[in-house]
Design a protein around this motif. Structure first.
Motif, PDB file in Angstrom:
ATOM      1  N   ASP A   1       3.452 -13.366   1.282  1.00 12.42           N
ATOM      2  CA  ASP A   1       2.498 -12.153   1.653  1.00 12.42           C
ATOM      3  C   ASP A   1       1.254 -12.491   1.000  1.00 12.42           C
ATOM      4  OD1 ASP A   1       1.597 -10.166   2.938  1.00 12.42           O
ATOM      5  OD2 ASP A   1       3.155  -8.687   1.822  1.00 12.42           O
ATOM      6  N   GLY A   2       0.194 -11.747   1.472  1.00 11.42           N
ATOM      7  CA  GLY A   2      -1.083 -11.642   0.583  1.00 11.42           C
ATOM      8  C   GLY A   2      -0.988 -11.054  -0.749  1.00 11.42           C
ATOM      9  N   GLU A   3      -2.071 -11.440  -1.420  1.00 14.23           N
ATOM     10  CA  GLU A   3      -1.993 -10.926  -2.775  1.00 14.23           C
ATOM     11  C   GLU A   3      -2.241  -9.349  -2.870  1.00 14.23           C
ATOM     12  OE1 GLU A   3      -4.422 -11.090  -7.036  1.00 14.23           O
ATOM     13  OE2 GLU A   3      -3.985 -12.911  -5.810  1.00 14.23           O
ATOM     14  N   ALA A   4      -3.048  -8.926  -1.719  1.00 16.01           N
ATOM     15  CA  ALA A   4      -3.380  -7.513  -1.718  1.00 16.01           C
ATOM     16  C   ALA A   4      -2.185  -6.652  -1.297  1.00 16.01           C
ATOM     17  CB  ALA A   4      -4.707  -7.216  -0.641  1.00 16.01           C
ATOM     18  N   SER A   5      -1.468  -7.341  -0.459  1.00 14.94           N
ATOM     19  CA  SER A   5      -0.294  -6.555   0.142  1.00 14.94           C
ATOM     20  C   SER A   5       0.621  -6.243  -1.131  1.00 14.94           C
ATOM     21  CB  SER A   5       0.178  -7.003   1.274  1.00 14.94           C
ATOM     22  OG  SER A   5       1.486  -6.657   1.678  1.00 14.94           O
ATOM     23  N   ILE A   6       0.887  -7.680  -1.796  1.00 15.07           N
ATOM     24  CA  ILE A   6       1.766  -7.645  -2.948  1.00 15.07           C
ATOM     25  C   ILE A   6       1.445  -6.220  -3.770  1.00 15.07           C
ATOM     26  CG2 ILE A   6       2.919  -8.874  -4.760  1.00 15.07           C
ATOM     27  CD1 ILE A   6       1.948 -11.353  -3.175  1.00 15.07           C
ATOM     28  N   ARG A   7      -0.018  -6.554  -4.389  1.00 16.08           N
ATOM     29  CA  ARG A   7      -0.396  -5.544  -5.247  1.00 16.08           C
ATOM     30  C   ARG A   7      -0.170  -4.112  -4.543  1.00 16.08           C
ATOM     31  NH1 ARG A   7      -2.480  -7.559  -9.608  1.00 16.08           N
ATOM     32  NH2 ARG A   7      -3.098  -9.942  -9.419  1.00 16.08           N
ATOM     33  N   ARG A   8      -0.546  -3.853  -3.584  1.00 15.66           N
ATOM     34  CA  ARG A   8      -0.092  -2.417  -2.818  1.00 15.66           C
ATOM     35  C   ARG A   8       1.493  -2.048  -2.930  1.00 15.66           C
ATOM     36  NH1 ARG A   8      -1.402   2.471  -3.151  1.00 15.66           N
ATOM     37  NH2 ARG A   8      -0.958   3.546  -0.822  1.00 15.66           N
ATOM     38  N   THR A   9       2.305  -3.188  -2.726  1.00 13.24           N
ATOM     39  CA  THR A   9       3.833  -2.795  -2.815  1.00 13.24           C
ATOM     40  C   THR A   9       3.932  -2.294  -4.363  1.00 13.24           C
ATOM     41  OG1 THR A   9       4.389  -4.070  -0.821  1.00 13.24           O
ATOM     42  CG2 THR A   9       6.043  -3.715  -2.668  1.00 13.24           C
ATOM     43  N   VAL A  10       3.300  -3.247  -5.334  1.00 14.62           N
ATOM     44  CA  VAL A  10       3.854  -3.003  -6.700  1.00 14.62           C
ATOM     45  C   VAL A  10       3.355  -1.709  -7.135  1.00 14.62           C
ATOM     46  CG1 VAL A  10       3.314  -3.848  -9.109  1.00 14.62           C
ATOM     47  CG2 VAL A  10       4.165  -5.343  -7.540  1.00 14.62           C
ATOM     48  N   GLU A  11       2.194  -1.141  -6.751  1.00 14.46           N
ATOM     49  CA  GLU A  11       1.417   0.156  -7.072  1.00 14.46           C
ATOM     50  C   GLU A  11       2.375   1.181  -6.486  1.00 14.46           C
ATOM     51  OE1 GLU A  11      -2.594   2.664  -5.965  1.00 14.46           O
ATOM     52  OE2 GLU A  11      -2.514   0.543  -5.466  1.00 14.46           O
ATOM     53  N   VAL A  12       2.793   0.937  -5.119  1.00 11.24           N
ATOM     54  CA  VAL A  12       3.573   2.108  -4.513  1.00 11.24           C
ATOM     55  C   VAL A  12       4.622   2.323  -4.891  1.00 11.24           C
ATOM     56  CG1 VAL A  12       4.775   2.784  -2.287  1.00 11.24           C
ATOM     57  CG2 VAL A  12       2.505   2.029  -2.287  1.00 11.24           C
ATOM     58  N   LEU A  13       5.369   1.245  -5.714  1.00 11.17           N
ATOM     59  CA  LEU A  13       6.781   1.403  -6.346  1.00 11.17           C
ATOM     60  C   LEU A  13       6.754   1.709  -7.665  1.00 11.17           C
ATOM     61  CD1 LEU A  13       8.477  -1.831  -4.566  1.00 11.17           C
ATOM     62  CD2 LEU A  13       8.832   0.685  -4.148  1.00 11.17           C
ATOM     63  N   GLY A  14       5.596   1.945  -8.233  1.00 11.30           N
ATOM     64  CA  GLY A  14       5.402   2.176  -9.551  1.00 11.30           C
ATOM     65  C   GLY A  14       5.709   1.179 -10.590  1.00 11.30           C
ATOM     66  N   LEU A  15       5.401  -0.129 -10.187  1.00 12.25           N
ATOM     67  CA  LEU A  15       5.878  -1.338 -11.172  1.00 12.25           C
ATOM     68  C   LEU A  15       4.853  -1.788 -11.836  1.00 12.25           C
ATOM     69  CD1 LEU A  15       8.585  -2.839  -8.748  1.00 12.25           C
ATOM     70  CD2 LEU A  15       9.073  -1.081 -10.235  1.00 12.25           C
TER      71      LEU A  15
ATOM     72  N   SER B   1       3.165  -1.527 -14.284  1.00 10.32           N
ATOM     73  CA  SER B   1       3.255  -1.775 -15.807  1.00 10.32           C
ATOM     74  C   SER B   1       4.411  -2.905 -16.321  1.00 10.32           C
ATOM     75  CB  SER B   1       3.490  -0.746 -16.747  1.00 10.32           C
ATOM     76  OG  SER B   1       4.837  -0.047 -16.366  1.00 10.32           O
ATOM     77  N   HIS B   2       5.069  -3.205 -15.367  1.00 11.55           N
ATOM     78  CA  HIS B   2       6.210  -4.402 -15.694  1.00 11.55           C
ATOM     79  C   HIS B   2       6.018  -5.527 -15.143  1.00 11.55           C
ATOM     80  CE1 HIS B   2       8.782  -0.804 -16.408  1.00 11.55           C
ATOM     81  NE2 HIS B   2       8.927  -0.434 -15.369  1.00 11.55           N
ATOM     82  N   ILE B   3       4.830  -5.769 -14.605  1.00 11.62           N
ATOM     83  CA  ILE B   3       4.365  -7.153 -13.861  1.00 11.62           C
ATOM     84  C   ILE B   3       3.533  -7.845 -14.483  1.00 11.62           C
ATOM     85  CG2 ILE B   3       3.964  -8.429 -11.647  1.00 11.62           C
ATOM     86  CD1 ILE B   3       6.758  -6.711 -11.631  1.00 11.62           C
ATOM     87  N   ASN B   4       3.557  -9.074 -14.960  1.00 11.66           N
ATOM     88  CA  ASN B   4       2.762  -9.866 -15.840  1.00 11.66           C
ATOM     89  C   ASN B   4       1.930 -10.733 -15.032  1.00 11.66           C
ATOM     90  OD1 ASN B   4       5.415  -9.773 -17.723  1.00 11.66           O
ATOM     91  ND2 ASN B   4       3.865  -9.171 -18.673  1.00 11.66           N
ATOM     92  N   PHE B   5       2.502 -11.079 -13.869  1.00 13.19           N
ATOM     93  CA  PHE B   5       1.573 -11.929 -12.928  1.00 13.19           C
ATOM     94  C   PHE B   5       2.172 -11.596 -11.300  1.00 13.19           C
ATOM     95  CE2 PHE B   5       2.189 -16.070 -10.493  1.00 13.19           C
ATOM     96  CZ  PHE B   5       0.956 -16.505 -10.831  1.00 13.19           C
ATOM     97  N   ILE B   6       0.979 -11.654 -10.441  1.00 15.79           N
ATOM     98  CA  ILE B   6       1.137 -11.638  -9.139  1.00 15.79           C
ATOM     99  C   ILE B   6       0.609 -12.863  -8.496  1.00 15.79           C
ATOM    100  CG2 ILE B   6       0.456 -10.350  -7.114  1.00 15.79           C
ATOM    101  CD1 ILE B   6       0.952  -7.829  -8.657  1.00 15.79           C
ATOM    102  N   ALA B   7       1.270 -13.561  -7.173  1.00 15.53           N
ATOM    103  CA  ALA B   7       0.539 -14.472  -6.495  1.00 15.53           C
ATOM    104  C   ALA B   7       0.862 -14.381  -5.178  1.00 15.53           C
ATOM    105  CB  ALA B   7       0.754 -15.811  -7.204  1.00 15.53           C
ATOM    106  N   GLY B   8      -0.100 -14.642  -4.243  1.00 18.87           N
ATOM    107  CA  GLY B   8       0.326 -14.478  -2.664  1.00 18.87           C
ATOM    108  C   GLY B   8      -0.242 -15.784  -2.269  1.00 18.87           C
ATOM    109  N   TYR B   9       0.110 -16.137  -1.146  1.00 16.46           N
ATOM    110  CA  TYR B   9      -0.323 -17.363  -0.216  1.00 16.46           C
ATOM    111  C   TYR B   9      -1.799 -17.485  -0.566  1.00 16.46           C
ATOM    112  CZ  TYR B   9      -2.502 -15.467   3.847  1.00 16.46           C
ATOM    113  OH  TYR B   9      -3.459 -14.954   4.778  1.00 16.46           O
TER     114      TYR B   9
END
Length: 239
Positions: free
Chosen positions: A133-147, A149-157
């Motif tokens: 998925d794209g990075e913006a979509s991943i970050r939105r998912t992480v935000e919606v799920l309230g995660l 503070s747990h995630i050290n790194f995010i990468a999309g295509y």
């Protein structure tokens, strides 16, 4: 289950769709929307594009290792154009990315992900996400799920590390954390995840059966198969 994490593993890199969130519940409606966009409103063509990209228009189920299951927006757009979409590929890729960001507002978590992440952190493991998925979509998912503070790194295509199954995202995660790829365990639901792990020299490749993959598609590449990420704590070996 006899397989356990080795003490050399210091971090876990998760795939997102089918691994952390239920693939079909999260994306079936969005993929229908994407196909209709690609078909320029032609419902019959949209069903053709859905099928060509791996989703059964009648059931909403997505096939293992299909375009929807494993590819990024650029690849999906090109495939849709190849199979009849009248929309120019680069424009379609942008429209698909936008649809996927909007779809990220309604993720269906596989389990209590906050509790899972806390358990893994308590075991001394750092956590990252690498998705097609794209990075913006991943970050939105992480935000919606309230995660967040747990995630050290995010990468999309589109994060600049190359798409799966190339090794770039896993290697970038390792570099970001100051560790080697051999100290990273990759967790994912399709062959691209396992192939990325192998190409990068990951310390472990863990397949989950909660997404589009199956024992048949994953066994030859994974070190171990588990039902879902909720089973990960059972693999931990910590003093």
């Amino acid at each position: 289950m006899t397989w356990k994490f080795s003490n050399e593993i210091k971090a876990i890199l998760f795939d997102k769709d089918g691994t952390l969130v239920d693939f079909d519940r999260t994306w079936a409606a969005t993929n229908r929307k994407a196909a209709l966009i690609a078909a320029d409103g032609d419902a019959a063509l949209a069903d053709i594009l859905l099928n060509e990209c791996g989703m059964d228009p009648a059931t909403g189920k997505t096939r293992a290792d299909s375009m929807f299951a494993a590819a990024n927006a650029n690849e999906i757009a090109a495939h849709m154009v190849e199979h009849g979409s009248p929309v120019e590929p680069e424009k379609l890729a942008r429209l698909l990315d936008q649809a996927f960001v909007e779809g990220a507002d309604t993720p269906w978590p596989i389990c209590d992900l906050d509790a899972l992440m806390r358990t893994l952190a308590d075991a001394g493991l750092s956590i990252g996400i690498a998705s097609s998925d794209g990075e913006a979509s991943i970050r939105r998912t992480v935000e919606v799920l309230g995660l967040s503070s747990h995630i050290n790194f995010i990468a999309g295509y589109d994060s600049g590390h190359g798409p799966k199954p190339q090794p770039g995202m896993l290697r970038a995660f390792a570099s970001h954390m100051g560790i080697t790829p051999g100290e990273v365990a990759m967790v994912g639901d399709n062959r691209h995840d396992m192939q990325m792990a192998r190409a990068a020299g990951a310390g472990a490749a863990i397949g989950v059966l909660s997404g589009t993959g199956s024992e048949e598609t994953l066994t030859d590449l994974a070190d171990v198969l588990i039902g879902s990420v909720s089973d990960l704590p059972g693999l931990l070996v910590r003093a």
